[in-house]
Design a protein around this motif. Structure first.
Motif, PDB file in Angstrom:
ATOM      1  N   LEU B  51       2.389  -6.017  -3.825  1.00 48.81           N
ATOM      2  CA  LEU B  51       3.142  -7.161  -4.342  1.00 48.81           C
ATOM      3  C   LEU B  51       4.347  -7.436  -3.445  1.00 48.81           C
ATOM      4  O   LEU B  51       4.632  -8.581  -3.083  1.00 48.81           O
ATOM      5  N   ILE B  52       5.043  -6.352  -3.084  1.00 53.44           N
ATOM      6  CA  ILE B  52       6.213  -6.505  -2.217  1.00 53.44           C
ATOM      7  C   ILE B  52       5.785  -6.992  -0.840  1.00 53.44           C
ATOM      8  O   ILE B  52       6.338  -7.950  -0.288  1.00 53.44           O
ATOM      9  N   LYS B  53       4.738  -6.335  -0.303  1.00 54.98           N
ATOM     10  CA  LYS B  53       4.299  -6.682   1.056  1.00 54.98           C
ATOM     11  C   LYS B  53       3.895  -8.159   1.134  1.00 54.98           C
ATOM     12  O   LYS B  53       4.282  -8.880   2.054  1.00 54.98           O
ATOM     13  N   ASN B  54       3.095  -8.597   0.143  1.00 55.74           N
ATOM     14  CA  ASN B  54       2.633  -9.996   0.170  1.00 55.74           C
ATOM     15  C   ASN B  54       3.794 -10.959   0.026  1.00 55.74           C
ATOM     16  O   ASN B  54       3.843 -11.990   0.707  1.00 55.74           O
ATOM     17  N   ALA B  55       4.746 -10.611  -0.869  1.00 54.18           N
ATOM     18  CA  ALA B  55       5.879 -11.507  -1.082  1.00 54.18           C
ATOM     19  C   ALA B  55       6.729 -11.607   0.178  1.00 54.18           C
ATOM     20  O   ALA B  55       7.234 -12.693   0.517  1.00 54.18           O
ATOM     21  N   VAL B  56       6.879 -10.481   0.887  1.00 53.90           N
ATOM     22  CA  VAL B  56       7.668 -10.502   2.122  1.00 53.90           C
ATOM     23  C   VAL B  56       7.063 -11.491   3.105  1.00 53.90           C
ATOM     24  O   VAL B  56       7.749 -12.309   3.716  1.00 53.90           O
ATOM     25  N   LYS B  57       5.712 -11.427   3.208  1.00 51.74           N
ATOM     26  CA  LYS B  57       5.041 -12.305   4.175  1.00 51.74           C
ATOM     27  C   LYS B  57       5.042 -13.753   3.689  1.00 51.74           C
ATOM     28  O   LYS B  57       5.385 -14.675   4.416  1.00 51.74           O
ATOM     29  N   GLU B  58       4.657 -13.919   2.431  1.00 52.06           N
ATOM     30  CA  GLU B  58       4.455 -15.257   1.891  1.00 52.06           C
ATOM     31  C   GLU B  58       5.766 -16.051   1.800  1.00 52.06           C
ATOM     32  O   GLU B  58       5.825 -17.218   2.169  1.00 52.06           O
ATOM     33  N   HIS B  59       6.809 -15.380   1.304  1.00 54.90           N
ATOM     34  CA  HIS B  59       8.070 -16.093   1.087  1.00 54.90           C
ATOM     35  C   HIS B  59       9.066 -15.873   2.216  1.00 54.90           C
ATOM     36  O   HIS B  59      10.221 -16.257   2.106  1.00 54.90           O
ATOM     37  N   LYS B  60       8.613 -15.204   3.269  1.00 52.36           N
ATOM     38  CA  LYS B  60       9.493 -14.904   4.419  1.00 52.36           C
ATOM     39  C   LYS B  60      10.817 -14.308   3.928  1.00 52.36           C
ATOM     40  O   LYS B  60      11.905 -14.806   4.217  1.00 52.36           O
ATOM     41  N   ASN B  76      12.494   5.517  -0.407  1.00 53.93           N
ATOM     42  CA  ASN B  76      11.694   5.595   0.808  1.00 53.93           C
ATOM     43  C   ASN B  76      10.361   4.878   0.678  1.00 53.93           C
ATOM     44  O   ASN B  76       9.910   4.214   1.616  1.00 53.93           O
ATOM     45  N   THR B  77       9.725   5.007  -0.502  1.00 55.89           N
ATOM     46  CA  THR B  77       8.436   4.348  -0.737  1.00 55.89           C
ATOM     47  C   THR B  77       8.567   2.848  -0.504  1.00 55.89           C
ATOM     48  O   THR B  77       7.754   2.236   0.202  1.00 55.89           O
ATOM     49  N   PHE B  78       9.599   2.242  -1.123  1.00 58.66           N
ATOM     50  CA  PHE B  78       9.740   0.789  -1.030  1.00 58.66           C
ATOM     51  C   PHE B  78      10.220   0.366   0.357  1.00 58.66           C
ATOM     52  O   PHE B  78       9.853  -0.707   0.841  1.00 58.66           O
ATOM     53  N   ARG B  79      11.017   1.216   0.989  1.00 58.34           N
ATOM     54  CA  ARG B  79      11.435   0.885   2.354  1.00 58.34           C
ATOM     55  C   ARG B  79      10.234   0.864   3.288  1.00 58.34           C
ATOM     56  O   ARG B  79      10.110  -0.019   4.134  1.00 58.34           O
ATOM     57  N   LYS B  80       9.348   1.839   3.104  1.00 62.31           N
ATOM     58  CA  LYS B  80       8.148   1.896   3.949  1.00 62.31           C
ATOM     59  C   LYS B  80       7.271   0.676   3.700  1.00 62.31           C
ATOM     60  O   LYS B  80       6.719   0.097   4.640  1.00 62.31           O
ATOM     61  N   ALA B  81       7.126   0.299   2.413  1.00 66.15           N
ATOM     62  CA  ALA B  81       6.298  -0.864   2.079  1.00 66.15           C
ATOM     63  C   ALA B  81       6.847  -2.109   2.771  1.00 66.15           C
ATOM     64  O   ALA B  81       6.099  -2.878   3.385  1.00 66.15           O
ATOM     65  N   ALA B  82       8.186  -2.272   2.705  1.00 65.58           N
ATOM     66  CA  ALA B  82       8.799  -3.443   3.329  1.00 65.58           C
ATOM     67  C   ALA B  82       8.598  -3.401   4.840  1.00 65.58           C
ATOM     68  O   ALA B  82       8.273  -4.419   5.471  1.00 65.58           O
ATOM     69  N   ALA B  83       8.758  -2.204   5.408  1.00 66.41           N
ATOM     70  CA  ALA B  83       8.625  -2.075   6.859  1.00 66.41           C
ATOM     71  C   ALA B  83       7.216  -2.437   7.305  1.00 66.41           C
ATOM     72  O   ALA B  83       7.021  -3.073   8.340  1.00 66.41           O
ATOM     73  N   SER B  84       6.215  -2.028   6.498  1.00 65.28           N
ATOM     74  CA  SER B  84       4.836  -2.318   6.907  1.00 65.28           C
ATOM     75  C   SER B  84       4.549  -3.811   6.852  1.00 65.28           C
ATOM     76  O   SER B  84       3.600  -4.289   7.468  1.00 65.28           O
ATOM     77  N   ALA B  85       5.368  -4.567   6.096  1.00 67.70           N
ATOM     78  CA  ALA B  85       5.179  -6.024   6.068  1.00 67.70           C
ATOM     79  C   ALA B  85       6.089  -6.717   7.076  1.00 67.70           C
ATOM     80  O   ALA B  85       6.190  -7.939   7.090  1.00 67.70           O
TER      81      ALA B  85
END
Lengths: 146, 663
Positions: B51-60, B76-85
């Protein structure tokens, strides 16, 4: 002094990441209650708390500010809480000079294992601030939400 | 313009039961810069992270706020998720609405209000976040193990097995620790020395292991991957490299009245001594408190008989400095002092002993050569009373609140061994509860009761009084039959509580690790990171972290070794980018920051500045070494001109949080 039973003080708690923030987490994990008035701001070390932040909180309408750090000698950064202790002592004398009640500001040492102490401290502090009533002297009315 | 995404987690019902998560998401959607605000069942799950990854990409997105559990848990989990997006991981902030909100409060309305305010503070902070890049710092491929008991030995062997150099620092003249003093181990009853001494020898012979016996850690500097440790090698007045351990000096030493620590003071040793026959390193040590030569300058017998000339009365403490990538603490435990327990007559009756003293009395290498005799008159005891929980599970300040965990089992072992060897002896055990969780533990205890007829009595001993005829009157209550008992005993054995070694407290200060109120080291997470301390690069092994038996200690020792190996395998580690930095245009070079920095990370440089009138001027300004700075922020408050600031916890970010909370 008249105590307003319905008065809900705004309390800002600065907690160091290594001891007190973990202690706060532990009191949550153990389901120990303390009032919702307390809102925690995480800082790396209690020595990161600039006295200006405390004054800022009072200016913006906080009724009490509490700073929690590791016990003296246990600072993750060796000496940070010693600086905090000195700075808060100086701040106390300034607040005394300004006529601000001493009990609105507090410095406490809470370790990562002291979840129960964290809840006790917060309960006690909230009660103390509730007794003092609204912070009128330092609040900047221009900052008040309309 | 900021584009912030807010994600509110239900955490099943952990949050959703007391916080109206939909209302939180709705309230935060109106905050400055927020473009998307959602709630989800489990944000930390794979689909939550998606959800986070898609939102990062979709909504810039330019920032993410997750309202969930403590950042100590899943930051760390959420930071990694954001970083991967593709979002800088330091643009993610957590609002702690579980540990610090939903689990604390019962009232839904006030908990929801608080969650909204915490969320607003996080949004206000993330509005001011800047992308940060973590630097790298090299890892020294060498580990230090503090403590040479079974925990330290096992950790060192495992790290050495992986091919890394390890140093063991042991404060006693030999490694081996408490296990070396024990006679038999539960629940298998195999001989402790037979399984320990081969490990001690293995450690001594391993090419990767260096043993610093009779040494202490005196200073620790640095940080994960790059610790600098000063080791104090205490003067033993014997040249370790020359001494062959022949023992001739110990035979000839005229000072023979020194209490023998290894046998718990039950017999005497000489002033020059080797703690026990299998000591590693097998090197003599002179006790300066008793040596006649060192005290009065008259004697010198040991140096005359030493054929290799190893005795050196002029030896002094030596300090060596060494760099390490990882440190494992294995400082172990000690039985508590019993001076506050006068009711058990321990201080004045020699036939009242602690369990560790009984181990020595029953040990073949002990004071009586393995025959169980009363210390007072060397006769065989016919009635022995064991008292459990001496100092454990105490509500008062005399003892410890915790259960020492091992006493129930070793008391069953002692009772069984005595009944096995001396069937004519009656054995009584007074207990509060018998606690035997563990593999084959309860079977072991039942064998003591059923097969060996040990009398287990639920109740506590009130008073132990030595009588004139040498017997001991034990006054106790039997809680099940509600009777007062008097037992005419020959010996009383106290199952003494255990506490962390005294060296642990100053060591924790040096290592900047946390301890609990009982001086046990605190692990980084009680369930998920049980062998790591909260300080990166410091690992915990054995009873320094909590009471443990031998199998648990060995398991934890190997686990700590695995964690240390994981660190040592890396060539470099990513540093914390939340470090201080100085705004050179504002800095006036006053040195206030340099004085408060505990790491010496701040230096001064003369730099050329272009002035408004187009001339140049040279000014002295502070500069922070990001590889050394640990990000405490002491300098940011000391700086009178406001030039010093801390990445990730900047003045403006903290003030924005304060404002959001007070609004």
């Amino acid at each position: 002094m008249q105590v307003n039973e319905n008065f809900e003080p705004v309390i800002v708690a600065f907690c160091c990441n290594w001891c007190s923030y973990a202690g706060a987490d532990l009191s949550g994990t153990n389901r120990l209650n303390y009032p919702a008035n307390v809102k925690i701001i995480r800082v790396p070390c209690s020595c990161r708390v600039n006295p200006m932040f405390i004054l800022r909180a009072f200016q913006k309408g906080a009724d009490g500010v509490i700073i929690c750090g590791c016990h003296p000698g246990d600072c993750h950064y060796t000496s940070g809480n010693y600086f905090t202790r000195r700075r808060i002592t100086l701040l106390y004398s300034m607040l005394d000079f300004l006529g601000i009640e001493r009990n609105r500001t507090r410095l406490e040492w809470v370790s990562a294992a002291e979840g129960a102490k964290f809840a006790d401290v917060m309960n006690q502090f909230t009660e103390d601030v509730r007794k003092l009533g609204k912070n009128r002297r330092l609040e900047d009315l221009r900052c008040r939400k309309q | 313009m900021q584009r912030i995404g807010v994600f509110v987690c239900h955490c099943g019902t952990n949050i959703a039961a007391t916080v109206d998560v939909k209302a939180v998401a709705e309230a935060l959607s109106h905050e400055q810069g927020v473009v998307i605000s959602q709630d989800y069942q489990y944000m930390c799950s794979e689909s939550g992270q998606d959800l986070i990854k898609n939102a990062v990409k979709e909504h810039k997105l330019t920032g993410v706020v997750v309202c969930s559990c403590s950042p100590r848990m899943h930051e760390n989990t959420f930071r990694k998720a954001a970083a991967s997006a593709g979002l800088n991981p330091y643009l993610v902030e957590i609002a702690n609405i579980r540990e610090q909100c939903s689990w604390i409060h019962k009232d839904i309305a006030s908990a929801t209000d608080k969650a909204i305010i915490l969320g607003k503070a996080a949004v206000a902070k993330v509005n001011l976040n800047t992308p940060l890049t973590a630097g790298e710092s090299p890892v020294v491929k060498r580990a230090l193990v503090i403590g040479g008991g079974i925990a330290g030995i096992q950790t060192a062997l495992d790290i050495a097995e992986a091919g890394f150099d390890v140093d063991i620092v042991e404060k006693e003249p030999t490694i081996g620790g408490k296990m070396a003093q024990i006679d038999k181990t539960f629940p298998t009853l195999d001989c402790a020395a037979c399984i320990l001494t081969p490990k001690m020898v293995e450690a001594a012979q391993n090419e990767h292991i260096t043993i610093h016996s009779f040494s202490e850690v005196s200073a620790v500097k640095g940080f994960v991957g790059n610790f600098t440790v000063t080791i104090k090698k205490k003067a033993r007045f014997v040249d370790e490299t020359k001494c062959t351990g022949c023992g001739l000096c110990t035979e000839k030493c005229p000072m023979k009245k020194v209490p023998n620590e290894f046998n718990m003071g039950l017999d005497n040793r000489t002033a020059v001594y080797i703690p026990f026959a299998q000591a590693v390193p097998k090197v003599a040590t002179i006790d300066p408190n008793y040596c006649l030569m060192l005290k009065n300058g008259k004697c010198g017998v040991c140096s005359k008989v030493c054929s290799v000339g190893a005795i050196d009365y002029k030896q002094t403490d030596k300090f060596i400095e060494q760099k390490y990538g990882a440190i494992v603490v294995a400082t172990g435990f000690n039985p508590i002092k019993l001076d506050k327990y006068d009711e058990f007559a321990y201080s004045y009756c020699p036939d009242v002993v602690t369990s560790l003293e009984l181990e020595r009395l029953m040990n073949a290498a002990g004071p009586n050569g393995g025959t169980l005799l009363r210390p007072s008159d060397k006769t065989h005891p016919h009635t022995i009373v064991f008292v459990q929980c001496v100092g454990s599970r105490c509500d008062d300040s005399k003892g410890k609140q915790y259960c020492s965990k091992i006493c129930c089992m070793y008391t069953a072992k002692h009772a069984m061994l005595i009944r096995e060897k001396y069937p004519d002896t009656e054995v009584y055990v007074f207990y509060i509860d018998v606690r035997t969780p563990g593999k084959n533990f309860d079977e072991f205890y039942r064998r003591a009761v059923e097969q060996y007829n040990v009398h287990y009595i639920k109740g506590m001993v009130g008073k132990v009084s030595p009588k004139a005829d040498g017997k001991i009157d034990v006054q106790a209550s039997d809680l099940l039959s509600n009777e007062q008992l008097h037992i005419n005993a020959d010996m009383v054995v106290l199952a003494t509580a255990i506490e962390p070694d005294k060296s642990a407290r100053p060591l924790a200060t040096m290592l900047t690790t946390q301890m609990d109120t009982n001086d046990f080291f605190t692990e980084a997470h009680p369930k998920l990171r049980p062998v790591e301390s909260a300080t990166a690069g410091i690992f915990l092994s054995g009873a320094c972290q909590g009471p443990k038996d031998i199998p648990e200690t060995v398991a934890q020792a190997s686990a700590a070794a695995a964690k240390a190996i994981g660190l040592l395998c890396k060539n470099s580690i990513t540093c914390n980018p939340c470090v201080a930095h100085s705004n050179e245009l504002m800095c006036n070079g006053c040195s206030a920051c340099e004085k408060v920095c505990p790491y010496g990370a701040i230096t001064y440089q003369d730099k050329e500045f272009r002035m408004p009138d187009r001339t140049t001027a040279i000014r002295r300004v502070a500069s922070v070494n990001p590889a050394v700075c640990q990000g405490c922020g002491a300098c940011t408050v000391a700086c009178p001109s406001g030039a010093m600031d801390l990445n990730g916890f900047s003045n403006s970010q903290i003030m924005a949080e304060v404002d959001a909370i007070c609004k």
